[in-house]
Scaffold this active site. Structure first.
Site, PDB file in Angstrom:
ATOM      1  N   GLY A  40       0.769  -1.249   0.000  1.00 43.45           N
ATOM      2  CA  GLY A  40       0.000   0.000   0.000  1.00 43.45           C
ATOM      3  C   GLY A  40       0.794   1.291   0.000  1.00 43.45           C
ATOM      4  N   ASP A 102      -5.215   2.193  10.464  1.00 42.64           N
ATOM      5  CA  ASP A 102      -6.626   1.851  10.635  1.00 42.64           C
ATOM      6  C   ASP A 102      -6.817   1.320  12.057  1.00 42.64           C
ATOM      7  OD1 ASP A 102      -9.242   1.480   9.328  1.00 42.64           O
ATOM      8  OD2 ASP A 102      -8.823  -0.663   9.424  1.00 42.64           O
TER       9      ASP A 102
END
Ligand code: IMP
Ligand code: MG
Length: 173
Positions: A40, A102
């Site tokens: 990512g 997250d």
């Protein structure tokens, strides 16, 4: 593929990355290694290291790969290292870079890992922070954008391996 609603366009991202590099340059001195979390962070790292260069910094660059997501949107809650920690971490400062904080598990896990390998100091940087999603106590040292609990893609960030190519960051539902 699901439609994408734009959240941050290329100009906005570039401006924020430049500002982040200035914040990092003000806080870190001397040698350090940027350690990107794959996959990512790859686009973000590519832009960030060049922004760091513009601020007079000369970091080395490494990547490590963690696994937790598979193809689901929710974290499995378990983070594993795939492959090896780069050599040369011992005694050095590291700047860990991920696309998104997250639950906080990936960056926290990676930090513990590098500390365990003798890193002198581990700083953490997330392009996007979703503080409302935290499952452990974690706060990154450097944050690009703080957002609500929405699912984002683009600029290297995927959903089930799609969308990484988008030059902007958008939301899918
Ligand atoms: P954490 O370990 O729960 O903090 O998860 C971080 C990883 O979850 C990120 O590196 C992303 O790969 C993935 N992730 C979290 N939120 C999103 C999202 O909105 N879109 C795509 N991937 C996400
Ligand atoms: Mg990731």
């Amino acid at each position: 593929m699901a439609p994408v609603t734009r959240l941050f366009d290329e100009t906005e991202i570039a401006r924020r990355v430049d500002k982040l590099a200035r914040e990092i340059a003000a806080a870190l001195s001397g040698d350090f290694i940027v350690v990107g979390l794959l996959k990512g962070s790859f686009v973000f790292v590519a832009d960030l290291i060049r922004a760091l260069d513009r601020n007079g910094l000369t970091p080395r660059v490494e990547f490590i790969r963690l696994s937790s997501y598979g193809h689901a949107r929710e974290s499995s809650g378990e983070v594993r290292l795939i492959g090896d920690v780069p050599a040369d971490i011992a005694g050095r400062q590291a700047l860990l870079v991920d696309d998104i904080a997250d639950t906080g598990r990936s960056l926290a896990f990676a930090r513990t890992l590098l500390e365990g390998r003798g890193a002198a100091r581990v700083w953490t940087c997330a392009l996007i922070d979703k503080p409302s999603r935290r499952e452990i106590e974690f706060s990154a040292d450097f944050i690009g954008f703080t957002i609500d609990d929405v699912f984002v893609v683009g600029y290297g960030i995927d959903y089930a391996e799609d969308y990484r190519h988008l030059p902007y960051i958008g939301v899918i539902d």
